[in-house]
Enzyme design. Structure first.
Site, PDB file in Angstrom:
ATOM      1  N   LYS A 266      -4.090  -8.067   3.358  1.00  0.00           N
ATOM      2  CA  LYS A 266      -3.784  -7.177   4.484  1.00  0.00           C
ATOM      3  C   LYS A 266      -4.902  -7.164   5.508  1.00  0.00           C
ATOM      4  O   LYS A 266      -4.650  -7.074   6.710  1.00  0.00           O
ATOM      5  CB  LYS A 266      -3.481  -5.767   3.963  1.00  0.00           C
ATOM      6  CG  LYS A 266      -2.244  -5.701   3.077  1.00  0.00           C
ATOM      7  CD  LYS A 266      -1.965  -4.288   2.614  1.00  0.00           C
ATOM      8  CE  LYS A 266      -0.816  -4.259   1.611  1.00  0.00           C
ATOM      9  NZ  LYS A 266      -1.163  -4.932   0.334  1.00  0.00           N
TER      10      LYS A 266
ATOM     11  N   ASP B 258     -14.369  -3.098  -0.608  1.00  0.00           N
ATOM     12  CA  ASP B 258     -13.971  -3.115  -2.015  1.00  0.00           C
ATOM     13  C   ASP B 258     -15.196  -2.783  -2.854  1.00  0.00           C
ATOM     14  O   ASP B 258     -16.330  -3.099  -2.471  1.00  0.00           O
ATOM     15  CB  ASP B 258     -13.401  -4.460  -2.444  1.00  0.00           C
ATOM     16  CG  ASP B 258     -12.642  -4.340  -3.769  1.00  0.00           C
ATOM     17  OD1 ASP B 258     -11.453  -3.971  -3.729  1.00  0.00           O
ATOM     18  OD2 ASP B 258     -13.258  -4.581  -4.823  1.00  0.00           O
TER      19      ASP B 258
ATOM     20  N   CYS C  43      -9.384  -0.261   0.767  1.00  0.00           N
ATOM     21  CA  CYS C  43      -9.283  -0.821  -0.599  1.00  0.00           C
ATOM     22  C   CYS C  43      -8.722  -2.227  -0.439  1.00  0.00           C
ATOM     23  O   CYS C  43      -7.550  -2.469  -0.702  1.00  0.00           O
ATOM     24  CB  CYS C  43      -8.379   0.048  -1.467  1.00  0.00           C
ATOM     25  SG  CYS C  43      -8.810   1.810  -1.476  1.00  0.00           S
ATOM     26  N   ALA C  44      -9.560  -3.153  -0.014  1.00  0.00           N
ATOM     27  CA  ALA C  44      -9.077  -4.367   0.639  1.00  0.00           C
ATOM     28  C   ALA C  44      -8.707  -5.519  -0.283  1.00  0.00           C
ATOM     29  O   ALA C  44      -7.907  -6.371   0.100  1.00  0.00           O
ATOM     30  CB  ALA C  44     -10.113  -4.856   1.647  1.00  0.00           C
ATOM     31  N   ALA C  45      -9.317  -5.620  -1.462  1.00  0.00           N
ATOM     32  CA  ALA C  45      -9.083  -6.798  -2.297  1.00  0.00           C
ATOM     33  C   ALA C  45      -7.597  -6.927  -2.639  1.00  0.00           C
ATOM     34  O   ALA C  45      -6.925  -5.915  -2.868  1.00  0.00           O
ATOM     35  CB  ALA C  45      -9.908  -6.698  -3.573  1.00  0.00           C
ATOM     36  N   PRO C  46      -7.058  -8.151  -2.648  1.00  0.00           N
ATOM     37  CA  PRO C  46      -7.756  -9.444  -2.477  1.00  0.00           C
ATOM     38  C   PRO C  46      -7.923  -9.903  -1.032  1.00  0.00           C
ATOM     39  O   PRO C  46      -8.325 -11.035  -0.792  1.00  0.00           O
ATOM     40  CB  PRO C  46      -6.849 -10.405  -3.238  1.00  0.00           C
ATOM     41  CG  PRO C  46      -5.481  -9.828  -3.042  1.00  0.00           C
ATOM     42  CD  PRO C  46      -5.659  -8.332  -3.066  1.00  0.00           C
TER      43      PRO C  46
ATOM     44  N   ASP D 281     -17.553   1.945  -2.272  1.00  0.00           N
ATOM     45  CA  ASP D 281     -16.529   2.747  -2.934  1.00  0.00           C
ATOM     46  C   ASP D 281     -15.878   3.644  -1.892  1.00  0.00           C
ATOM     47  O   ASP D 281     -16.534   4.527  -1.318  1.00  0.00           O
ATOM     48  CB  ASP D 281     -17.173   3.579  -4.039  1.00  0.00           C
ATOM     49  CG  ASP D 281     -16.163   4.430  -4.800  1.00  0.00           C
ATOM     50  OD1 ASP D 281     -14.968   4.413  -4.443  1.00  0.00           O
ATOM     51  OD2 ASP D 281     -16.581   5.118  -5.756  1.00  0.00           O
TER      52      ASP D 281
ATOM     53  N   ASP E 243      -4.731   1.119   1.084  1.00  0.00           N
ATOM     54  CA  ASP E 243      -3.824   0.467   0.134  1.00  0.00           C
ATOM     55  C   ASP E 243      -4.367   0.814  -1.251  1.00  0.00           C
ATOM     56  O   ASP E 243      -5.106   0.043  -1.851  1.00  0.00           O
ATOM     57  CB  ASP E 243      -3.798  -1.038   0.386  1.00  0.00           C
ATOM     58  CG  ASP E 243      -2.789  -1.763  -0.480  1.00  0.00           C
ATOM     59  OD1 ASP E 243      -1.907  -1.099  -1.046  1.00  0.00           O
ATOM     60  OD2 ASP E 243      -2.898  -2.996  -0.612  1.00  0.00           O
TER      61      ASP E 243
ATOM     62  N   CYS F 221       1.813  -0.016  -4.137  1.00  0.00           N
ATOM     63  CA  CYS F 221       2.873  -0.900  -4.620  1.00  0.00           C
ATOM     64  C   CYS F 221       3.460  -0.279  -5.896  1.00  0.00           C
ATOM     65  O   CYS F 221       3.314  -0.807  -6.990  1.00  0.00           O
ATOM     66  CB  CYS F 221       2.373  -2.321  -4.847  1.00  0.00           C
ATOM     67  SG  CYS F 221       0.864  -2.448  -5.826  1.00  0.00           S
TER      68      CYS F 221
END
Length: 440
Positions: free
Chosen positions: A265, A281, A259-262, A308, A327, A380
């Site tokens: 990481k 993403d 789940c890479a955006a933005p 997805d 993430d 987060c």
């Protein structure tokens, strides 16, 4: 000449009407204002963020002075009153100037019909001050810190009274300005010296826990500096950097950032030595942005891909991988310092929906981890149901296929495998992360 109060009002309007993030709305408004005195830009920033952080407290002060219930007022008028009240209660602007300039702003932004109302209410507030808060820690969190009741009760239950109030004080302060050094191009000491040359009024200090973090104060927008354009650093909170350190890719590892955006990481994992980083993403626009960021930093091993993570992975992302980072989409409530608007947008129902998605993504991408490989789950959020309880549930479902994987080189992690950060404890975003190893 641009009016900082008008800019703040426009930001508040974008946040409310368009569900914009405050930082993006502020950037857009400051850019539209053109050349702006740094003091005016600073005031616009403080007013916009201050009104979002302290909205319930400002309303508590204004409500007794308004003949109409505040919820009956037009929203632009209420925001005008909040901007005026914030100046009176939380800045050193002289009361006569705070009232007079706010009334003048009302006329400049097409709210002249509310000028008399604003003048009367704000003058009264200047004379009398704000009424005291109701007694008790719940009121301090719900009104003083503008947390919705469900979240105030949750934080109080998690932390206890004393620490919950420390948390409330922390999220009412501006978020630290932190960057991540691109070690493939420069080391922290050299970058610190370079930044001081390019912005003499910038104060640069080492990070608290992450070796590639630098903390900044002053200096204005750092993305305008040549060092940024040359790809020497990225803007990233220190807690987010610790997540990548927990992944700990070995040189040449194949890594999936599910789940890479933005893309912060993904790029950090490449800087740490990963041989290939597949950055997934679901949104094409965000995938393009990841590619642009990787190109700015000179990280050709980052391969953005639209997919997805909660559905069957496409062939290029199907594994096996040495390291997988999830993430996960989450409430974001660990970022209230930098995204104060989130406290008004999240509900228990949102959290319940997010939990389902987190579990689905975890179960799906876990299959892409090679035996002996590492899976790191991160959010987060300070909510245990999104963090440690989600991980405990996954471990139960895995039937022993995954287990905690302590990392000797992670002194910042609890028991070597769990990361827990809070704004009031470590002075960074609130993150939870867990490091697991696939046994079979």
């Amino acid at each position: 000449m641009a009016d900082p109060r008008a800019i703040a009002l426009s930001v508040l309007r974008r946040v409310e009407r368009d569900a914009a993030f405050a930082n993006l709305a502020l950037d857009a408004e400051l850019s539209a204002a053109g050349r702006l005195d740094p003091r005016d830009a600073g005031l616009a920033t403080e007013l916009a963020y201050g009104c979002l952080r302290r909205r319930a407290a400002l309303d508590h002060a204004l409500a007794p002075l308004s003949k109409q219930p505040l919820e009956k007022l037009e929203r632009p008028v209420l925001d005008l009153l909040r901007v005026g009240a914030y100046q009176l209660l939380h800045t050193r602007i002289p009361p006569h100037a705070a009232v007079g300039e706010t009334v003048s702003t009302a006329r400049r932004v097409g709210l002249g019909r509310a000028a008399g109302l604003a003048n009367a209410i704000l003058r009264h507030l200047a004379r009398e001050g704000a009424p005291p808060l109701p007694p008790g820690p719940l009121a301090a969190l719900e009104i003083g810190a503008s947390l919705p009741r469900w979240l105030a009760e949750k934080i109080l239950d998690l932390l206890g009274e004393e620490e919950a109030l420390a948390f409330a004080r922390a999220i009412d302060e501006p978020a630290p300005k932190t960057l991540r050094v691109n070690r493939t191009r420069i080391d922290p000491e050299a970058l610190a010296a370079r930044l001081r040359e390019e912005a003499p009024d910038l104060e640069v200090h080492p990070g608290r826990l992450a070796p590639d973090a630098l903390r900044l104060s002053g200096g204005g927008a750092i993305t305008r500096l040549p060092a940024y354009r040359e790809g020497l650093f990225s803007q990233q909170d220190e807690a987010a950097q610790l997540v990548s350190l927990l992944v700990d890719p070995a040189r040449g590892d194949r890594v999936l950032d599910a789940c890479a955006a933005p893309g912060g990481k993904s790029c950090h994992l490449a800087e740490l030595g990963a041989g290939e980083v597949i950055a997934l993403d679901v949104h094409e626009r965000k995938v393009r942005r990841i590619g642009e960021e990787a190109a700015r930093l000179g990280l050709s091993v980052v391969r953005p891909m639209a997919a997805d993570a909660g559905a069957p992975l496409p062939p290029g992302a199907a594994g096996p991988f040495d390291r997988v980072l999830v993430d996960a989409p989450c409430s974001g409530l660990g970022t209230l310092q930098r995204h104060p608007e989130l406290r008004y947008r999240r509900s228990p129902e949102d959290v319940a929906r997010l939990l389902e998605g987190q579990a689905r993504i975890l179960d799906n991408v876990a299959k892409a981890v090679r035996p002996g490989g590492v899976l790191v789950y991160a959010v987060c959020s300070p909510l245990p149901e999104e963090g440690r309880l989600q991980v405990a549930s996954f471990l139960d479902r895995s039937g022993g296929a995954f287990a905690p994987a302590p990392l000797a080189s992670a002194p910042f992690a609890v028991d070597g495998w769990r990361l827990e950060t809070w704004p009031h404890r470590q002075g960074m975003d609130g993150f939870f992360a867990a490091r697991l190893m696939r046994r079979a």
